[in-house]
Design a protein around this motif. Structure first.
Motif, PDB file in Angstrom:
ATOM      1  N   UNK A 100       0.835  -1.195   0.000  1.00  0.00           N
ATOM      2  CA  UNK A 100       0.000   0.000   0.000  1.00  0.00           C
ATOM      3  C   UNK A 100       0.871   1.247   0.000  1.00  0.00           C
ATOM      4  N   UNK A 101       0.379   2.315  -0.616  1.00  0.00           N
ATOM      5  CA  UNK A 101       1.078   3.601  -0.652  1.00  0.00           C
ATOM      6  C   UNK A 101       0.092   4.706  -0.299  1.00  0.00           C
ATOM      7  N   UNK A 102       0.650   5.845   0.083  1.00  0.00           N
ATOM      8  CA  UNK A 102      -0.165   7.000   0.457  1.00  0.00           C
ATOM      9  C   UNK A 102      -0.404   7.890  -0.759  1.00  0.00           C
ATOM     10  N   UNK A 103      -1.658   8.243  -0.972  1.00  0.00           N
ATOM     11  CA  UNK A 103      -2.026   9.214  -1.995  1.00  0.00           C
ATOM     12  C   UNK A 103      -3.072  10.143  -1.405  1.00  0.00           C
ATOM     13  N   UNK A 104      -2.808  11.433  -1.485  1.00  0.00           N
ATOM     14  CA  UNK A 104      -3.743  12.440  -0.995  1.00  0.00           C
ATOM     15  C   UNK A 104      -4.110  12.192   0.482  1.00  0.00           C
ATOM     16  N   UNK A 105      -3.146  11.718   1.265  1.00  0.00           N
ATOM     17  CA  UNK A 105      -3.378  11.491   2.678  1.00  0.00           C
ATOM     18  C   UNK A 105      -4.070  10.195   3.018  1.00  0.00           C
ATOM     19  N   UNK A 106      -4.325   9.316   2.033  1.00  0.00           N
ATOM     20  CA  UNK A 106      -4.986   8.037   2.278  1.00  0.00           C
ATOM     21  C   UNK A 106      -4.054   6.877   1.943  1.00  0.00           C
TER      22      UNK A 106
ATOM     23  N   UNK B 231      -3.692   3.479   0.370  1.00  0.00           N
ATOM     24  CA  UNK B 231      -4.422   2.683  -0.606  1.00  0.00           C
ATOM     25  C   UNK B 231      -3.532   1.578  -1.139  1.00  0.00           C
ATOM     26  N   UNK B 232      -4.144   0.429  -1.382  1.00  0.00           N
ATOM     27  CA  UNK B 232      -3.438  -0.717  -1.939  1.00  0.00           C
ATOM     28  C   UNK B 232      -3.863  -0.896  -3.391  1.00  0.00           C
TER      29      UNK B 232
ATOM     30  N   UNK C  19      -3.510  -2.253 -11.174  1.00  0.00           N
ATOM     31  CA  UNK C  19      -2.558  -1.206 -10.766  1.00  0.00           C
ATOM     32  C   UNK C  19      -3.236   0.059 -10.275  1.00  0.00           C
ATOM     33  N   UNK C  20      -4.568   0.099 -10.227  1.00  0.00           N
ATOM     34  CA  UNK C  20      -5.281   1.272  -9.729  1.00  0.00           C
ATOM     35  C   UNK C  20      -5.304   1.213  -8.204  1.00  0.00           C
ATOM     36  N   UNK C  21      -4.874   2.294  -7.563  1.00  0.00           N
ATOM     37  CA  UNK C  21      -4.836   2.341  -6.111  1.00  0.00           C
ATOM     38  C   UNK C  21      -6.249   2.446  -5.563  1.00  0.00           C
ATOM     39  N   UNK C  22      -6.564   1.593  -4.608  1.00  0.00           N
ATOM     40  CA  UNK C  22      -7.913   1.545  -4.055  1.00  0.00           C
ATOM     41  C   UNK C  22      -8.851   0.653  -4.822  1.00  0.00           C
ATOM     42  N   UNK C  23      -8.371   0.032  -5.912  1.00  0.00           N
ATOM     43  CA  UNK C  23      -9.223  -0.849  -6.713  1.00  0.00           C
ATOM     44  C   UNK C  23      -9.448  -2.162  -5.979  1.00  0.00           C
TER      45      UNK C  23
END
Length: 541
Positions: free
Chosen positions: A166-172, A174-175, A180-184
């Protein structure tokens, strides 16, 4: 009040009279003419998203960053409400590992605040602090002090410790999904298809069991199963004092080989990764996500009784049919004349095959003279001909070895029109096959072949068969991957416990060429005419 007689009223009074007249008579409309009023026209358009923009530059050059794209809601109906969904979408990018010695991404962000005056006009040097409440906030510890400071959100693409990958994007945090879409929520199915439903592959599961130690002694490597190339989601488990072992397609051990026990961890095999686990007591397992690029051989290093080794994997339908399709009674895997059958418990569904196997007793060397003369069946056989054993039920670890080649001499060459015609009519099987594998077993050689075309066969053949040569001299010589025309016979031993295809040194074997089809087609008529003549009549060669 009748306003028409008030000529000297003020302008304001006239306007009020006009208003009262309109309210008394009503406006001009279709309803006043006796026709029904038409309903107000409704807008059937709905608000929808415009196309996505292009992806932004990745936030990192290595180690897994994030890229974003956006879209706008196109308003076609003011009362239609907002567009459903998110105007932004993030994906993982540049996932290759950073070069050795590269600075940690979060550490680099903390170091960017070194020397800045933040607290009471003082400046500090900072290092990463992992005890913060939010993994997507940049918490840094002041070197030489007992406090940390929160600098706000980390940069997009920073790894968060909540879950692996998981990585952080916009403070969230997401895995990424398999797309390859984060949060998918998209995940790979057992067939390695993103978002699939296990409809493009078939499941195979087996249990290998043994009541006692193998004949090779209290210690030894024994073959459990062959796992075909292309397998995915391989999982093997066992719970005993034995040790699982695995060989690649070149007969090289990957784990627990050469009498050395491997430490648990990740290993490379067949173009994929193997995760080996072993507990402090007796439980062990390994998993291979696949797909594998070569055949694997599952082994067990026997030190104790085997209560059961469970293994499972998934195969594409064509591969599954090739290795686990219909069974042939001729694919025997053992050469012992005193062969005892294994107890089989087989349950087959549309996607799962469960096989429980028990190994036979291995006895003394068989009598090879039985292979050199025709076998007469007894008048009252005490045993029925046994079905062949499944490929994965081969219990002995007789590893592929180079041909000994000692005391073999020169192979006899069998060719020519006369030999072709004679053996075509005399042999039980004439077919074209591709050689898929070769294994030396004791003083025999076993060939694994794929039947491509049959010209003449006295007994039923399946698409995969075993050919047994009663020597290890490679006579006749068959090369892996090549196609041959073979004329061979069926062998049933005196006790009728073996039922196999015998490849003898004097068998007619030639590499396949399209011309061979033309030479073989007329021979069927020749054999039919020969069968109608009286015994003792000679025939032209």
């Amino acid at each position: 009040m009748w306003c028409g007689t008030l000529r000297d009223t003020t302008l304001s009074l006239a306007l009020s009279c006009l208003a009262s007249r309109v309210s008394a008579w009503g406006p001009y409309s279709e309803a006043s003419l006796g026709r029904p009023a038409r309903p107000r026209r409704q807008l059937h358009f709905r608000n929808d998203w415009a196309s996505w923009s292009g992806w932004s530059v990745c936030s990192r050059s290595c180690g897994g960053g994030a890229s974003v794209r956006t879209r706008t809601c196109v308003t076609r109906n003011p009362v239609g409400g907002p567009c459903a969904g998110d105007p932004r979408q993030y994906k993982i990018c540049n996932t290759k590992e950073c070069p050795p010695g590269s600075e940690d991404f979060r550490e680099m962000q903390c170091a960017a605040f070194n020397g800045r005056q933040l607290v009471a006009g003082n400046s500090f040097r900072w290092k990463t602090f992992h005890g913060g409440a939010n993994p997507c906030e940049l918490s840094c510890l002041a070197l030489g002090h007992n406090f940390y400071y929160n600098f706000g959100r980390v940069l997009d693409g920073t790894a968060c410790d909540k879950e692996p990958g998981a990585v952080c994007v916009n403070g969230r945090c997401l895995k990424p999904g398999c797309d390859s879409i984060l949060g998918s929520k998209q995940q790979e199915d057992a067939c390695m298809v993103c978002g699939g439903k296990n409809t493009t592959c078939l499941h195979h599961r087996s249990v290998y069991q043994s009541n006692g130690l193998e004949a090779g002694g209290p210690f030894g490597y024994n073959e459990v199963a062959k796992i075909p190339a292309g397998a995915t989601h391989i999982r093997v488990t066992e719970n005993s004092r034995n040790y699982l072992a695995l060989q690649n397609g070149r007969a090289q051990f990957v784990i627990n080989g050469n009498w050395k026990i491997s430490i648990p961890g990740e290993y490379s095999v067949a173009g994929t990764k193997l995760l080996y686990r072993r507990s402090a007591d007796t439980w062990e397992s390994f998993e291979v996500p696949g797909p594998t690029q070569e055949d694997l051989r599952l082994m067990v290093l026997a030190t104790d009784k085997n209560p059961g080794i469970e293994y499972e994997y998934w195969l594409p339908p064509d591969q599954y049919d090739l290795h686990h399709g219909r069974r042939s009674p001729l694919r025997q895997t053992h050469l012992s004349a005193s062969y005892l059958p294994r107890e089989q418990l087989t349950t087959t569904t549309t996607t799962t095959t469960t096989i429980t196997t028990r190994p036979p007793q291995v006895t003394t060397r068989p009598n090879w003279s039985a292979f050199r003369r025709p076998v007469k069946a007894p008048r009252q056989p005490s045993h029925a001909i046994l079905p062949r054993l499944e490929r994965e039920e081969s219990h002995r670890n007789l590893l592929p070895q180079p041909s000994p080649g000692k005391n073999c001499g020169k192979c006899r060459r069998v060719k020519g029109r006369r030999e072709r015609q004679k053996q075509y009519c005399q042999k039980d099987f004439v077919f074209r096959a591709r050689v898929l594998g070769k294994l030396y077993r004791g003083v025999e050689t076993r060939y694994d072949v794929q039947i491509l075309h049959t010209y003449r066969n006295s007994f039923r053949l399946e698409h995969r068969e075993f050919l047994w040569a009663p020597s290890v001299c490679d006579c006749p010589h068959l090369e892996l991957g090549k196609q041959y025309i073979l004329m061979v016979r069926r062998h049933v031993n005196y006790e009728r416990t073996l039922n196999r295809i015998l490849l003898e040194e004097d068998s007619y074997v030639v590499p396949y060429r399209p011309r061979e089809d033309q030479l073989l087609r007329p021979l069927e008529t020749l054999c039919s005419n020969a069968g109608r003549t009286r015994p003792g009549t000679s025939h032209p060669a």
